[in-house]
Design an enzyme around this catalytic site. Structure first.
Site, short mmCIF file in Angstrom:
data_model
loop_
_atom_site.label_atom_id
_atom_site.label_comp_id
_atom_site.label_asym_id
_atom_site.label_seq_id
_atom_site.Cartn_x
_atom_site.Cartn_y
_atom_site.Cartn_z
N SER A 185 -48.74 -38.53 7.00
CA SER A 185 -50.06 -37.78 6.67
C SER A 185 -51.62 -38.69 7.34
O SER A 185 -51.08 -40.08 8.92
CB SER A 185 -50.69 -37.59 6.26
OG SER A 185 -51.70 -35.88 6.24
N ASP A 280 -47.03 -27.23 11.09
CA ASP A 280 -47.46 -28.05 10.69
C ASP A 280 -48.70 -28.31 11.73
O ASP A 280 -48.75 -29.06 13.17
CB ASP A 280 -47.08 -29.69 10.72
CG ASP A 280 -47.84 -30.60 9.90
OD1 ASP A 280 -49.24 -30.93 10.09
OD2 ASP A 280 -47.50 -31.99 9.91
N HIS A 310 -45.92 -29.26 7.00
CA HIS A 310 -46.52 -30.48 6.07
C HIS A 310 -46.39 -31.11 4.76
O HIS A 310 -46.86 -29.61 3.97
CB HIS A 310 -48.20 -30.52 6.32
CG HIS A 310 -48.62 -31.96 6.77
ND1 HIS A 310 -48.68 -32.48 7.42
CD2 HIS A 310 -49.40 -32.06 5.13
CE1 HIS A 310 -49.49 -33.81 7.19
NE2 HIS A 310 -49.78 -33.39 6.06
#
Length: 344
Positions: A185, A280, A310
């Site tokens: 991320s 996501d 995610h």
């Protein structure tokens, strides 16, 4: 379709409805909802850092249903401090054997959290799984977070951490000739920016980079943002909240360090693995990054995991796709390091 499109799992038809999580991913999300957390975007950063996380949900499932699984994966850890750009940083070493004199390849890892929340504990599963499957030492590094330390504090710390790792690899059991970078991320953003900084500053280049659902764009109108505007555990309101707290002004997101897919020079970067999740908001920019890396001449392998969300990557003890994703990344790291290649 290009070959990379096929690897990514893309087709020629746009997704018209939000995808549904697979059974075990759904169980994690249901368990997380049952922990009673409040929407991050309604909280202060200090309150948000105290909310239950997907890692808490995984731990609860393990306690209740998979009691005979060793959560350590046989990996040993030690917490240390290293030099950051403006002071000491917390870091954690993951190793198959901390006491061994044999040097192993080293992966410098950066956790996610939108540059605002999360820490080494929340993102334990990813570096632990990589250490196990790739037979490497992983140095997981914390960094200064916003809003206390706004952009580009985290980026400065990431580059400083990489320099520390190059200079001190042997002291933590790592081979200084074989150093890679990895992140999830926001940490994926930090990892690719370390690779770019290494190229531009004449540092030793990472042997490889693993970018897991990386935050690499500033466009919140992409296909995946539209599809997953209300997704869990990451959605569009949360991303807007991260931007509000990370930057002094939204215009700063145009910086090439944030809008990597739109503004950064990707030529000359190390071989790359890009892993994305179907459910996501960041999926589209991650897939676009893989395509742009390939177009820039970077040896790139990429995969989108359908039915996953995610944060799935570190959930290998409960999600089959997470274990596959970790082995996918481990295979590419072993190839880049020139060690034995795992079946994949």
């Amino acid at each position: 379709m290009s070959i990379l499109d096929k690897i990514l799992g893309k087709d020629d038809q746009p997704r018209n409805t939000p995808a549904k999580p697979d059974m075990m991913m759904g169980k994690v999300l249901d368990t997380l909802a049952g922990l009673g957390g409040k929407p991050i975007e309604t909280l202060s950063p200090q309150e948000a850092r105290l909310q239950p996380t997907p890692t808490d949900a995984v731990k609860k499932i393990l306690r209740e249903t998979i009691k005979d699984e060793d959560p350590t994966l046989g990996i040993q850890t030690r917490d240390i401090t290293i030099d950051g750009a403006a002071g000491p940083l917390q870091a954690r070493i993951y190793s198959p054997n901390l006491d061994s004199d044999d040097l192993k390849p080293l992966v410098v890892y950066f956790h996610g959290g939108g540059f605002v929340i999360a820490d080494l504990d929340v993102y334990d599963g990813g570096p632990r799984g990589l250490s196990r499957f790739a037979d490497v030492v992983v140095l997981s590094v914390h960094y200064r977070q916003a809003p206390e330390n706004k952009f580009p504090a985290a980026h400065d710390d990431a580059v400083a951490a990489y320099k520390w790792a190059l200079a001190n690899a042997q002291t933590i059991g790592g081979d200084p000739r074989k150093v890679a970078v990895m992140g999830e991320s926001a940490g994926g953003n930090l990892a690719i920016n370390v690779s770019i900084a290494a190229r531009d500053q004449g540092l030793q280049a990472p042997a490889h980079q693993v970018l897991v659902y990386p935050l690499v764009g500033n466009d919140m109108t992409t296909e995946s943002y539209v599809e997953n505007a209300a997704a869990k555990p990451l959605n569009k309101p949360m991303m807007e909240w991260f931007v509000k707290h990370t930057f002094n002004d939204q215009s700063e997101t145009a910086d090439p360090r944030i809008n990597v897919v739109g503004a950064a020079d990707l030529r000359g970067l190390p071989s790359s693995t890009v892993i994305t999740a179907e459910i996501d908001p960041l999926r589209t920019e991650g897939e676009n990054l893989a395509e742009k890396l390939e177009a820039a001449g970077v040896d790139t392998r990429a995969k989108t995991f359908n039915g996953s969300t995610h944060e799935f990557f570190g959930m290998g003890l409960v999600l089959p796709d997470a274990a596959v994703a970790q082995q996918f990344a481990a295979h590419d790291l072993k190839k880049a390091f020139g060690t034995a290649i795992l079946p994949i």
